[in-house]
Design a protein around this motif. Structure first.
Motif, PDB file in Angstrom:
ATOM      1  N   MET A  23      11.256  35.124  62.381  1.00  0.00           N
ATOM      2  CA  MET A  23      11.228  35.352  60.930  1.00  0.00           C
ATOM      3  C   MET A  23      12.451  34.746  60.258  1.00  0.00           C
ATOM      4  N   ALA A  24      13.602  34.809  60.920  1.00  0.00           N
ATOM      5  CA  ALA A  24      14.819  34.232  60.349  1.00  0.00           C
ATOM      6  C   ALA A  24      14.681  32.720  60.220  1.00  0.00           C
ATOM      7  N   VAL A  25      14.155  32.075  61.253  1.00  0.00           N
ATOM      8  CA  VAL A  25      13.958  30.622  61.213  1.00  0.00           C
ATOM      9  C   VAL A  25      12.910  30.256  60.174  1.00  0.00           C
ATOM     10  N   ALA A  26      11.822  31.023  60.113  1.00  0.00           N
ATOM     11  CA  ALA A  26      10.774  30.757  59.127  1.00  0.00           C
ATOM     12  C   ALA A  26      11.315  30.927  57.707  1.00  0.00           C
ATOM     13  N   SER A  27      12.169  31.909  57.498  1.00  0.00           N
ATOM     14  CA  SER A  27      12.780  32.111  56.183  1.00  0.00           C
ATOM     15  C   SER A  27      13.600  30.894  55.789  1.00  0.00           C
ATOM     16  N   PHE A  28      14.382  30.380  56.711  1.00  0.00           N
ATOM     17  CA  PHE A  28      15.196  29.192  56.445  1.00  0.00           C
ATOM     18  C   PHE A  28      14.323  27.983  56.106  1.00  0.00           C
ATOM     19  N   VAL A  29      13.295  27.750  56.909  1.00  0.00           N
ATOM     20  CA  VAL A  29      12.421  26.591  56.708  1.00  0.00           C
ATOM     21  C   VAL A  29      11.658  26.707  55.386  1.00  0.00           C
ATOM     22  N   LEU A  30      11.102  27.874  55.101  1.00  0.00           N
ATOM     23  CA  LEU A  30      10.359  28.055  53.847  1.00  0.00           C
ATOM     24  C   LEU A  30      11.272  27.938  52.629  1.00  0.00           C
ATOM     25  N   VAL A  37       8.893  21.681  47.088  1.00  0.00           N
ATOM     26  CA  VAL A  37       7.508  21.900  46.654  1.00  0.00           C
ATOM     27  C   VAL A  37       7.184  23.394  46.655  1.00  0.00           C
ATOM     28  N   LEU A  38       6.296  23.796  45.791  1.00  0.00           N
ATOM     29  CA  LEU A  38       5.749  25.158  45.738  1.00  0.00           C
ATOM     30  C   LEU A  38       6.813  26.253  45.732  1.00  0.00           C
ATOM     31  N   ASN A  39       7.849  26.075  44.917  1.00  0.00           N
ATOM     32  CA  ASN A  39       8.912  27.074  44.898  1.00  0.00           C
ATOM     33  C   ASN A  39       8.435  28.432  44.401  1.00  0.00           C
ATOM     34  N   VAL A  40       7.355  28.466  43.636  1.00  0.00           N
ATOM     35  CA  VAL A  40       6.821  29.733  43.144  1.00  0.00           C
ATOM     36  C   VAL A  40       6.236  30.573  44.283  1.00  0.00           C
ATOM     37  N   VAL A  41       5.795  29.940  45.362  1.00  0.00           N
ATOM     38  CA  VAL A  41       5.208  30.646  46.501  1.00  0.00           C
ATOM     39  C   VAL A  41       6.211  30.788  47.640  1.00  0.00           C
ATOM     40  N   LEU A  42       6.887  29.687  47.979  1.00  0.00           N
ATOM     41  CA  LEU A  42       7.750  29.673  49.149  1.00  0.00           C
ATOM     42  C   LEU A  42       9.058  30.434  48.939  1.00  0.00           C
ATOM     43  N   GLY A  43       9.553  30.495  47.723  1.00  0.00           N
ATOM     44  CA  GLY A  43      10.785  31.234  47.443  1.00  0.00           C
ATOM     45  C   GLY A  43      10.669  32.717  47.768  1.00  0.00           C
ATOM     46  N   PRO A  44       9.673  33.409  47.217  1.00  0.00           N
ATOM     47  CA  PRO A  44       9.514  34.824  47.557  1.00  0.00           C
ATOM     48  C   PRO A  44       9.209  35.063  49.040  1.00  0.00           C
ATOM     49  N   CYS A  45       8.473  34.152  49.661  1.00  0.00           N
ATOM     50  CA  CYS A  45       8.202  34.289  51.102  1.00  0.00           C
ATOM     51  C   CYS A  45       9.490  34.197  51.905  1.00  0.00           C
ATOM     52  N   ALA A  46      10.369  33.269  51.536  1.00  0.00           N
ATOM     53  CA  ALA A  46      11.652  33.124  52.221  1.00  0.00           C
ATOM     54  C   ALA A  46      12.505  34.379  52.040  1.00  0.00           C
ATOM     55  N   LEU A  47      12.498  34.930  50.840  1.00  0.00           N
ATOM     56  CA  LEU A  47      13.246  36.164  50.590  1.00  0.00           C
ATOM     57  C   LEU A  47      12.732  37.320  51.445  1.00  0.00           C
ATOM     58  N   ALA A  48      11.427  37.472  51.489  1.00  0.00           N
ATOM     59  CA  ALA A  48      10.826  38.577  52.242  1.00  0.00           C
ATOM     60  C   ALA A  48      11.066  38.427  53.740  1.00  0.00           C
ATOM     61  N   ALA A  69      19.280  33.025  50.675  1.00  0.00           N
ATOM     62  CA  ALA A  69      19.967  32.262  49.621  1.00  0.00           C
ATOM     63  C   ALA A  69      19.090  31.132  49.100  1.00  0.00           C
ATOM     64  N   LEU A  70      18.402  30.428  49.992  1.00  0.00           N
ATOM     65  CA  LEU A  70      17.514  29.346  49.559  1.00  0.00           C
ATOM     66  C   LEU A  70      16.311  29.885  48.791  1.00  0.00           C
ATOM     67  N   GLY A  71      15.786  31.034  49.208  1.00  0.00           N
ATOM     68  CA  GLY A  71      14.691  31.655  48.468  1.00  0.00           C
ATOM     69  C   GLY A  71      15.106  32.026  47.057  1.00  0.00           C
ATOM     70  N   ALA A  72      16.327  32.546  46.917  1.00  0.00           N
ATOM     71  CA  ALA A  72      16.844  32.866  45.586  1.00  0.00           C
ATOM     72  C   ALA A  72      17.051  31.586  44.778  1.00  0.00           C
ATOM     73  N   ALA A  73      17.550  30.539  45.432  1.00  0.00           N
ATOM     74  CA  ALA A  73      17.740  29.256  44.744  1.00  0.00           C
ATOM     75  C   ALA A  73      16.398  28.684  44.290  1.00  0.00           C
ATOM     76  N   ASP A  74      15.366  28.875  45.078  1.00  0.00           N
ATOM     77  CA  ASP A  74      14.030  28.423  44.686  1.00  0.00           C
ATOM     78  C   ASP A  74      13.587  29.089  43.390  1.00  0.00           C
TER      79      ASP A  74
END
Length: 93
Positions: A23-30, A37-48, A69-74
């Motif tokens: 999950m930590a690696v997936a959060s970083f990648v997303l 691309v798709l920051n409206v979808v991938l940002g919250p997924c990375a945060l979660a 941090a990247l999810g918040a930046a998204d």
């Protein structure tokens, strides 16, 4: 026989930690992909996923924190793009 509790080194605890590491690696990648691309979808997924990885005790704490941090930046990027030109995506020109 007495029931034993699962210690961090026991085989029963390894799959849970392995899932948290994934999950930590997936959060970083997303989070990284969400800046492109798709920051409206991938940002919250990375945060979660980053938050779940931290609560489940990942050994890859740094990647989970960077994913958060990247999810918040998204989401900040999404707000800036929406405020600037009323769009939800990148465009050139």
């Amino acid at each position: 026989m007495k029931p034993t509790s699962a210690s961090p080194a026991s085989p029963a605890a390894r799959p849970a930690r392995s899932h948290a590491d994934g999950m930590a690696v997936a959060s970083f990648v997303l989070g990284l992909l969400g800046t492109l691309v798709l920051n409206v979808v991938l940002g919250p997924c990375a945060l979660a996923l980053g938050t779940l990885a931290l609560t489940r005790g990942t050994t890859r704490r740094g990647r989970a924190l960077v994913g958060i941090a990247l999810g918040a930046a998204d989401l900040i990027l999404l707000a800036a793009l929406t405020a600037a030109d009323g769009t939800l995506s990148w465009h050139i020109g």
